[in-house]
Design a protein around this motif. Structure first.
Motif, PDB file in Angstrom:
ATOM      1  N   LYS A 113     -26.230 -43.796  -6.661  1.00  0.00           N
ATOM      2  CA  LYS A 113     -26.447 -42.698  -5.713  1.00  0.00           C
ATOM      3  C   LYS A 113     -25.916 -43.145  -4.370  1.00  0.00           C
ATOM      4  O   LYS A 113     -26.015 -44.300  -4.016  1.00  0.00           O
ATOM      5  CB  LYS A 113     -27.953 -42.439  -5.577  1.00  0.00           C
ATOM      6  N   ILE A 114     -25.359 -42.219  -3.627  1.00  0.00           N
ATOM      7  CA  ILE A 114     -24.853 -42.552  -2.295  1.00  0.00           C
ATOM      8  C   ILE A 114     -25.829 -42.027  -1.247  1.00  0.00           C
ATOM      9  O   ILE A 114     -26.241 -40.874  -1.296  1.00  0.00           O
ATOM     10  CB  ILE A 114     -23.474 -41.915  -2.046  1.00  0.00           C
ATOM     11  N   VAL A 115     -26.203 -42.906  -0.334  1.00  0.00           N
ATOM     12  CA  VAL A 115     -27.046 -42.503   0.789  1.00  0.00           C
ATOM     13  C   VAL A 115     -26.187 -42.511   2.046  1.00  0.00           C
ATOM     14  O   VAL A 115     -25.473 -43.484   2.300  1.00  0.00           O
ATOM     15  CB  VAL A 115     -28.225 -43.486   0.968  1.00  0.00           C
ATOM     16  N   TYR A 116     -26.219 -41.420   2.803  1.00  0.00           N
ATOM     17  CA  TYR A 116     -25.429 -41.353   4.037  1.00  0.00           C
ATOM     18  C   TYR A 116     -26.328 -41.726   5.202  1.00  0.00           C
ATOM     19  O   TYR A 116     -27.351 -41.085   5.433  1.00  0.00           O
ATOM     20  CB  TYR A 116     -24.836 -39.949   4.202  1.00  0.00           C
ATOM     21  N   LYS A 117     -25.935 -42.783   5.909  1.00  0.00           N
ATOM     22  CA  LYS A 117     -26.760 -43.273   7.018  1.00  0.00           C
ATOM     23  C   LYS A 117     -26.639 -42.309   8.201  1.00  0.00           C
ATOM     24  O   LYS A 117     -25.608 -41.651   8.355  1.00  0.00           O
ATOM     25  CB  LYS A 117     -26.277 -44.671   7.435  1.00  0.00           C
ATOM     26  N   PRO A 118     -27.692 -42.256   9.042  1.00  0.00           N
ATOM     27  CA  PRO A 118     -27.625 -41.391  10.223  1.00  0.00           C
ATOM     28  C   PRO A 118     -26.379 -41.715  11.046  1.00  0.00           C
ATOM     29  O   PRO A 118     -26.018 -42.886  11.194  1.00  0.00           O
ATOM     30  CB  PRO A 118     -28.889 -41.749  11.000  1.00  0.00           C
ATOM     31  N   PHE A 119     -25.734 -40.686  11.550  1.00  0.00           N
ATOM     32  CA  PHE A 119     -24.458 -40.876  12.251  1.00  0.00           C
ATOM     33  C   PHE A 119     -24.531 -40.248  13.632  1.00  0.00           C
ATOM     34  O   PHE A 119     -24.967 -39.112  13.790  1.00  0.00           O
ATOM     35  CB  PHE A 119     -23.337 -40.231  11.437  1.00  0.00           C
ATOM     36  N   LYS A 120     -24.136 -41.039  14.613  1.00  0.00           N
ATOM     37  CA  LYS A 120     -24.114 -40.541  15.998  1.00  0.00           C
ATOM     38  C   LYS A 120     -22.730 -40.768  16.560  1.00  0.00           C
ATOM     39  O   LYS A 120     -22.112 -41.796  16.314  1.00  0.00           O
ATOM     40  CB  LYS A 120     -25.124 -41.312  16.856  1.00  0.00           C
ATOM     41  N   MET A 121     -22.254 -39.786  17.305  1.00  0.00           N
ATOM     42  CA  MET A 121     -20.924 -39.935  17.871  1.00  0.00           C
ATOM     43  C   MET A 121     -20.938 -39.374  19.277  1.00  0.00           C
ATOM     44  O   MET A 121     -21.491 -38.306  19.523  1.00  0.00           O
ATOM     45  CB  MET A 121     -19.945 -39.159  16.996  1.00  0.00           C
ATOM     46  N   ASN A 122     -20.349 -40.113  20.207  1.00  0.00           N
ATOM     47  CA  ASN A 122     -20.248 -39.601  21.567  1.00  0.00           C
ATOM     48  C   ASN A 122     -19.090 -38.617  21.656  1.00  0.00           C
ATOM     49  O   ASN A 122     -18.105 -38.757  20.928  1.00  0.00           O
ATOM     50  CB  ASN A 122     -20.029 -40.747  22.553  1.00  0.00           C
ATOM     51  N   ALA A 123     -19.214 -37.627  22.554  1.00  0.00           N
ATOM     52  CA  ALA A 123     -18.143 -36.660  22.719  1.00  0.00           C
ATOM     53  C   ALA A 123     -16.855 -37.387  23.090  1.00  0.00           C
ATOM     54  O   ALA A 123     -16.878 -38.331  23.881  1.00  0.00           O
ATOM     55  CB  ALA A 123     -18.523 -35.658  23.808  1.00  0.00           C
ATOM     56  N   GLY A 124     -15.764 -36.969  22.473  1.00  0.00           N
ATOM     57  CA  GLY A 124     -14.469 -37.531  22.827  1.00  0.00           C
ATOM     58  C   GLY A 124     -14.125 -38.832  22.121  1.00  0.00           C
ATOM     59  O   GLY A 124     -13.061 -39.403  22.343  1.00  0.00           O
ATOM     60  N   GLU A 125     -15.007 -39.327  21.277  1.00  0.00           N
ATOM     61  CA  GLU A 125     -14.693 -40.568  20.557  1.00  0.00           C
ATOM     62  C   GLU A 125     -13.609 -40.315  19.516  1.00  0.00           C
ATOM     63  O   GLU A 125     -13.610 -39.281  18.855  1.00  0.00           O
ATOM     64  CB  GLU A 125     -15.950 -41.111  19.868  1.00  0.00           C
ATOM     65  N   THR A 126     -12.703 -41.282  19.369  1.00  0.00           N
ATOM     66  CA  THR A 126     -11.614 -41.083  18.415  1.00  0.00           C
ATOM     67  C   THR A 126     -11.573 -42.180  17.369  1.00  0.00           C
ATOM     68  O   THR A 126     -10.644 -42.261  16.577  1.00  0.00           O
ATOM     69  CB  THR A 126     -10.251 -41.064  19.149  1.00  0.00           C
ATOM     70  N   ASP A 127     -12.554 -43.068  17.365  1.00  0.00           N
ATOM     71  CA  ASP A 127     -12.584 -44.178  16.414  1.00  0.00           C
ATOM     72  C   ASP A 127     -14.046 -44.438  16.059  1.00  0.00           C
ATOM     73  O   ASP A 127     -14.823 -44.846  16.925  1.00  0.00           O
ATOM     74  CB  ASP A 127     -11.950 -45.413  17.073  1.00  0.00           C
ATOM     75  N   VAL A 128     -14.419 -44.158  14.820  1.00  0.00           N
ATOM     76  CA  VAL A 128     -15.845 -44.235  14.463  1.00  0.00           C
ATOM     77  C   VAL A 128     -16.053 -44.969  13.140  1.00  0.00           C
ATOM     78  O   VAL A 128     -15.107 -45.172  12.369  1.00  0.00           O
ATOM     79  CB  VAL A 128     -16.472 -42.826  14.333  1.00  0.00           C
ATOM     80  N   LEU A 129     -17.286 -45.364  12.913  1.00  0.00           N
ATOM     81  CA  LEU A 129     -17.681 -46.014  11.666  1.00  0.00           C
ATOM     82  C   LEU A 129     -18.732 -45.133  10.990  1.00  0.00           C
ATOM     83  O   LEU A 129     -19.776 -44.850  11.572  1.00  0.00           O
ATOM     84  CB  LEU A 129     -18.264 -47.394  11.978  1.00  0.00           C
TER      85      LEU A 129
END
Lengths: 208, 241
Positions: A113-129
């Protein structure tokens, strides 16, 4: 009239920007679920047909990957030593090799099963994990992370990290060694030979 | 390699891996040139070759039989049992690294799984949301600032940096399974745990076999990346490209 015109333009641009800005975590989740759904239903894939998984990965997964960037990352400083045609050849060979690795992992897919971890992104970010976890009965959860970058065509994956191991940068020393021994062309030849031998094994396995 | 690291390696070699041959090999390969992260590459590659043979003819076939014969609940039970035995030392290492909340979780897991989980056969604690951590003394030393000290490949034990070889020796020293008596029971348990771990790595075999241009280097770099990830608890800072 003018008011209506602006309303339409505004609505149109809004829709366009929403589409282009599909969140990277949503993209990872959507593609993962779509692919696993197919794997779950496909008897050939469950029976170990690598060729069928490769086709599936080609169609569903590859459009979301940025292979030139992945290849550059795998080569480190040697990337700049390669001419544009060499870079193209390297990208092609490395893509073939990675697809097979990825496809192999999918044929082993059973009850995970795949669990998706909570994800936060700042406005304007262009490189994320984007972080996920693979749960399997009877063993420890495995960390599975995707690095994505925002390009004109939307978010693209440029690194896949399994249990902390980047499937891309794990090649850096091996590639560096090949370049030291035989130059960039030597490296292209080595990956190409590897791909050909895997191709031959696959053909043998499919015949059985 | 710095002098300090060298001294550390020699100390690790002499302290934990008593045996003239090993010492000689350690000393000899210091002279070999090449990858700065793998100063003993010559020694390591020969050990790797030995291990490939041992694995091919002994460890892997046994693990395959175990994987094939044992039903999933049995495998999960053994995995959970040995995992539970390890949770106390994991808790100690969490505490030694200053992660006291984690240490509390580790001890809580041990208490719950040893009782409600019937001697650790069921991992009830995970279902209750008490996440299992991965800690060992090698990681603790890393958090304390001890460097890797060069990569080593040991037969049977597999890849370890010099620091993690010393860490492994201490982990084994405090390992309750090694204290089990009579010796025959202890040996069976140690063997079973080894087979269980090897079996859990079977799916990775094919991937490594097909993905690697150089299997030795692929495993080395994967090990070093994985250790770094463990030391930083799954969130290592980015390296320069």
């Amino acid at each position: 009239m003018i008011k209506q015109f602006f309303a339409v333009v505004f609505a149109g641009s809004l829709i366009a920007s929403v589409h282009a800005q599909e969140a990277p975590d949503a993209l990872v989740q959507q593609v993962t679920e779509e692919v696993l759904e197919i794997v779950r239903k496909d008897k050939d894939i469950q029976g170990g047909s690598t060729q069928k998984v490769i086709d599936l990965v080609d169609k569903k997964v590859l459009p979301h990957f940025n292979f030139p960037h992945m290849t550059a990352l795998a080569m480190g400083k040697d990337w700049k030593k390669a001419t544009p045609p060499q870079q193209q050849a390297l990208t092609h060979e490395f893509k073939t090799l990675l697809v097979r690795t990825y496809a192999n992992a999918l044929t082993g897919y059973k009850n995970q099963k795949i669990v998706y971890k909570p994800f936060k992104m700042n406005a304007g970010e262009t490189d994320v994990l984007v972080r996920t976890e693979v749960l399997q009965p009877g063993s420890k959860p495995v960390q599975l992370d995707y690095s994505l970058e925002k390009l004109d065509g939307g978010w693209k994956v440029y690194d896949v990290v399994v249990a902390g191991i980047s499937l891309v940068t794990n090649y850096r020393d091996q590639f560096g060694q090949e370049v030291r021994n035989g130059g960039v062309d030597g490296l292209i030849a080595s990956i190409s030979a590897k791909n050909k031998s895997l191709e031959a094994n696959l053909a043998k396995a499919e015949k059985k | 390699m710095t002098l300090k690291q060298g001294a550390w390696v020699m100390r690790a070699c002499s302290k934990w891996l008593v045996g003239g041959g090993v010492l000689l090999a350690c000393a000899g390969s210091v002279l070999a040139e090449g990858n700065p992260r793998d100063p003993y590459e010559g020694f390591n590659r020969s050990m790797f070759a030995v291990n490939e043979v041992v694995d091919k003819y002994a460890a892997k076939p046994v693990a395959q039989v175990y994987d094939h014969v044992a039903p999933l609940p049995v495998k999960a039970g053994f995995g959970n049992f040995f995992g539970n035995v390890g949770d106390l030392w994991i808790g100690a290492n969490s505490a030694l690294q200053g992660k006291f909340a984690d240490a509390g979780v580790d001890v809580g897991r041990l208490l719950i799984n040893s009782t409600v989980g019937i001697f650790g056969l069921f991992d009830v604690a995970s279902e209750l949301g008490l996440e299992k951590h991965e800690e060992d003394f090698g990681q603790t030393m890393a958090v304390w600032g001890v460097g890797d000290g060069g990569y080593l490949f040991w037969p049977v034990i597999g890849p370890r940096t010099a620091r993690d070889t010393a860490g492994w020796a201490i982990d084994s020293y405090v390992d309750p399974v090694w204290r089990v008596r009579p010796i025959s029971t202890r040996n069976s348990m140690v063997a079973l745990r080894f087979v269980d771990i090897r079996a859990s790595l079977l799916p990775a075999d094919k991937v490594v076999e097909e993905a690697a241009l150089d299997k030795y280097a692929y495993i080395r770099d994967a090990y070093l990346q994985r250790r770094r990830n463990q030391i930083f608890d799954g969130r290592p800072p980015r390296l320069e490209d």
